[in-house]
Design a protein around this motif. Sequence first.
Motif, PDB file in Angstrom:
ATOM      1  N   UNK A 209      -1.975  -8.807 -70.041  1.00 46.31           N
ATOM      2  CA  UNK A 209      -2.925  -9.735 -70.676  1.00 46.31           C
ATOM      3  C   UNK A 209      -3.965  -8.996 -71.502  1.00 46.31           C
ATOM      4  N   UNK A 210      -4.449  -7.883 -70.989  1.00 47.11           N
ATOM      5  CA  UNK A 210      -5.563  -7.192 -71.638  1.00 47.11           C
ATOM      6  C   UNK A 210      -5.156  -6.289 -72.789  1.00 47.11           C
ATOM      7  N   UNK A 211      -3.913  -5.828 -72.804  1.00 41.87           N
ATOM      8  CA  UNK A 211      -3.550  -4.816 -73.806  1.00 41.87           C
ATOM      9  C   UNK A 211      -2.390  -5.194 -74.723  1.00 41.87           C
ATOM     10  N   UNK A 212      -1.394  -5.899 -74.201  1.00 41.45           N
ATOM     11  CA  UNK A 212      -0.184  -6.112 -75.007  1.00 41.45           C
ATOM     12  C   UNK A 212      -0.356  -7.251 -75.998  1.00 41.45           C
ATOM     13  N   UNK A 213       0.410  -7.208 -77.095  1.00 39.18           N
ATOM     14  CA  UNK A 213       0.424  -8.353 -78.003  1.00 39.18           C
ATOM     15  C   UNK A 213       1.738  -9.123 -77.920  1.00 39.18           C
ATOM     16  N   UNK A 214       2.724  -8.523 -77.289  1.00 38.40           N
ATOM     17  CA  UNK A 214       4.032  -9.171 -77.141  1.00 38.40           C
ATOM     18  C   UNK A 214       4.531  -8.881 -75.739  1.00 38.40           C
ATOM     19  N   UNK A 215       5.203  -9.853 -75.132  1.00 36.66           N
ATOM     20  CA  UNK A 215       5.770  -9.590 -73.811  1.00 36.66           C
ATOM     21  C   UNK A 215       7.189 -10.133 -73.726  1.00 36.66           C
ATOM     22  N   UNK A 222      18.985 -10.228 -68.038  1.00 32.57           N
ATOM     23  CA  UNK A 222      18.908 -11.147 -69.186  1.00 32.57           C
ATOM     24  C   UNK A 222      17.465 -11.325 -69.607  1.00 32.57           C
ATOM     25  N   UNK A 223      17.269 -11.505 -70.913  1.00 33.21           N
ATOM     26  CA  UNK A 223      15.941 -11.771 -71.440  1.00 33.21           C
ATOM     27  C   UNK A 223      15.635 -13.241 -71.181  1.00 33.21           C
ATOM     28  N   UNK A 224      14.564 -13.519 -70.409  1.00 32.85           N
ATOM     29  CA  UNK A 224      14.302 -14.919 -70.048  1.00 32.85           C
ATOM     30  C   UNK A 224      13.021 -15.479 -70.667  1.00 32.85           C
ATOM     31  N   UNK A 225      12.114 -14.636 -71.101  1.00 36.09           N
ATOM     32  CA  UNK A 225      10.877 -15.116 -71.723  1.00 36.09           C
ATOM     33  C   UNK A 225      10.465 -14.140 -72.805  1.00 36.09           C
ATOM     34  N   UNK A 226       9.941 -14.650 -73.898  1.00 34.75           N
ATOM     35  CA  UNK A 226       9.291 -13.745 -74.844  1.00 34.75           C
ATOM     36  C   UNK A 226       8.270 -14.483 -75.657  1.00 34.75           C
ATOM     37  N   UNK A 227       7.231 -13.772 -76.042  1.00 37.82           N
ATOM     38  CA  UNK A 227       6.160 -14.372 -76.825  1.00 37.82           C
ATOM     39  C   UNK A 227       4.903 -13.557 -76.661  1.00 37.82           C
ATOM     40  N   UNK A 228       3.779 -14.137 -77.074  1.00 36.45           N
ATOM     41  CA  UNK A 228       2.508 -13.444 -76.855  1.00 36.45           C
ATOM     42  C   UNK A 228       2.146 -13.639 -75.384  1.00 36.45           C
ATOM     43  N   UNK A 229       1.335 -12.732 -74.796  1.00 29.68           N
ATOM     44  CA  UNK A 229       0.924 -12.923 -73.406  1.00 29.68           C
ATOM     45  C   UNK A 229       0.299 -14.309 -73.201  1.00 29.68           C
ATOM     46  N   UNK A 230      -0.480 -14.761 -74.175  1.00 27.39           N
ATOM     47  CA  UNK A 230      -1.128 -16.070 -74.041  1.00 27.39           C
ATOM     48  C   UNK A 230      -0.112 -17.186 -73.850  1.00 27.39           C
ATOM     49  N   UNK A 232       3.186 -16.788 -72.933  1.00 24.82           N
ATOM     50  CA  UNK A 232       4.063 -16.548 -71.781  1.00 24.82           C
ATOM     51  C   UNK A 232       3.357 -16.891 -70.461  1.00 24.82           C
ATOM     52  N   UNK A 233       2.070 -16.554 -70.350  1.00 23.07           N
ATOM     53  CA  UNK A 233       1.369 -16.782 -69.074  1.00 23.07           C
ATOM     54  C   UNK A 233       0.998 -18.247 -68.822  1.00 23.07           C
ATOM     55  N   UNK A 234       1.332 -19.134 -69.762  1.00 25.84           N
ATOM     56  CA  UNK A 234       1.152 -20.562 -69.468  1.00 25.84           C
ATOM     57  C   UNK A 234       2.235 -21.036 -68.492  1.00 25.84           C
ATOM     58  N   UNK A 241       8.483 -17.983 -59.941  1.00 27.14           N
ATOM     59  CA  UNK A 241       9.891 -18.001 -59.543  1.00 27.14           C
ATOM     60  C   UNK A 241      10.545 -16.647 -59.806  1.00 27.14           C
ATOM     61  N   UNK A 242      10.125 -16.010 -60.888  1.00 29.29           N
ATOM     62  CA  UNK A 242      10.647 -14.678 -61.213  1.00 29.29           C
ATOM     63  C   UNK A 242       9.969 -13.587 -60.380  1.00 29.29           C
ATOM     64  N   UNK A 243       9.069 -13.994 -59.494  1.00 35.97           N
ATOM     65  CA  UNK A 243       8.280 -13.072 -58.659  1.00 35.97           C
ATOM     66  C   UNK A 243       7.425 -12.122 -59.496  1.00 35.97           C
ATOM     67  N   UNK A 244       6.905 -12.642 -60.606  1.00 35.01           N
ATOM     68  CA  UNK A 244       6.083 -11.801 -61.469  1.00 35.01           C
ATOM     69  C   UNK A 244       4.607 -12.127 -61.382  1.00 35.01           C
ATOM     70  N   UNK A 245       4.293 -13.413 -61.169  1.00 32.52           N
ATOM     71  CA  UNK A 245       2.892 -13.794 -61.107  1.00 32.52           C
ATOM     72  C   UNK A 245       2.234 -13.792 -62.477  1.00 32.52           C
ATOM     73  N   UNK A 246       0.924 -13.998 -62.465  1.00 33.93           N
ATOM     74  CA  UNK A 246       0.140 -14.121 -63.699  1.00 33.93           C
ATOM     75  C   UNK A 246      -1.133 -13.288 -63.545  1.00 33.93           C
ATOM     76  N   UNK A 247      -1.889 -13.072 -64.630  1.00 32.43           N
ATOM     77  CA  UNK A 247      -3.142 -12.317 -64.501  1.00 32.43           C
ATOM     78  C   UNK A 247      -4.118 -12.996 -63.518  1.00 32.43           C
ATOM     79  N   UNK A 248      -5.017 -12.212 -62.956  1.00 26.51           N
ATOM     80  CA  UNK A 248      -5.984 -12.739 -61.976  1.00 26.51           C
ATOM     81  C   UNK A 248      -6.801 -13.900 -62.520  1.00 26.51           C
ATOM     82  N   UNK A 249      -7.214 -13.775 -63.786  1.00 27.88           N
ATOM     83  CA  UNK A 249      -8.039 -14.839 -64.390  1.00 27.88           C
ATOM     84  C   UNK A 249      -7.245 -16.127 -64.521  1.00 27.88           C
ATOM     85  N   UNK A 250      -5.977 -15.998 -64.854  1.00 25.81           N
ATOM     86  CA  UNK A 250      -5.119 -17.174 -64.987  1.00 25.81           C
ATOM     87  C   UNK A 250      -4.991 -17.869 -63.630  1.00 25.81           C
ATOM     88  N   UNK A 251      -4.817 -17.067 -62.600  1.00 14.65           N
ATOM     89  CA  UNK A 251      -4.729 -17.598 -61.243  1.00 14.65           C
ATOM     90  C   UNK A 251      -6.005 -18.318 -60.846  1.00 14.65           C
TER      91      UNK A 251
END
Length: 280
Positions: A209-215, A222-230, A232-234, A241-251
Amino acid sequence: MGITLENVSFTYQEGTPLSSSALTDVSLTIEDGSYTALVGHTGSGKSTILQLLNGLLLPSKGSVRVFDTVITPTSTNKEIRQIRKQVGLVFQFAENQIFEETVLKDVAFGPQNFGVSEEEAKKIAREKLALVGIDESLFERSPFELSGGQMRRVAIAGMLAMEPTVLVLDEPTAGLDPAGRKELMALFEALHKNGMTLVLVTHTMDDVANFADTVFALEAGKLVLNGSPREVFQQVEYLQKLQLGVPQITNFALQLKRRGLSLGRLPIKIEELKELLLHE
Ligand code: ADP
Ligand code: MG
């Protein structure tokens, strides 16, 4: 130009009883100057993708275009030698790759191996060691006397000494303490601001969230998601479900939302949350 994977599949030990498929039909582009994060559960294929980006692995199917070189299943070493220099890959636990007897020699090794004179290679090495924050007093020491975090920075300096256009980092902060992590992330940000293209594999969604412009997110090759962090983290539920979670602020914002606060979209950084609350 960037780097483009087109319908890439990769199978380890293809044609043997141990054959195992690591990537299936992945297409993606790493834009020049971007800061791309690659996320996914362990075993999802992240490290395999990184090794395809610099020709260390050849695709089993499809192609990888790195600037103007196209890597195919039948490319030869000679064809891809230049790419190894342009796309610097820093392995996970990079300090394990250190082998020279002094810090300076270790960092100078790469350029020397590519034909740069010893004197010039050492000059580059000094510069890159300073850049990663290794004090001059350590240059003539054995790298094996350094702390784990320092050794890792020496390994990164060794990659920077090749003066790559793209720096590819496989979980570079894994196993470091919070201060060491913070310093490395600041170094990468500075390199990026200086024009370097970065590809970062990480499990830390806050760093994404803090550094990347693309995720890009991978799941079972398989590639399952792509876009800006903003964007993707919606997709909180899917990420969980992917066991990845979201940034602390999003949580945190999600908890507020569940308690009745209306928020148009979920923030991914603290400044964004502040702004959303001010406009409430
Ligand atoms: P990640 O970096 O996301 O953890 P990898 O790219 O290392 O994933 O691995 C993807 C898949 O390929 C996994 O199923 C892993 O077990 C398999 N794999 C990785 N390296 C090898 C190898 N050298 N030989 C055989 N299978 C491998
Ligand atoms: Mg990996």
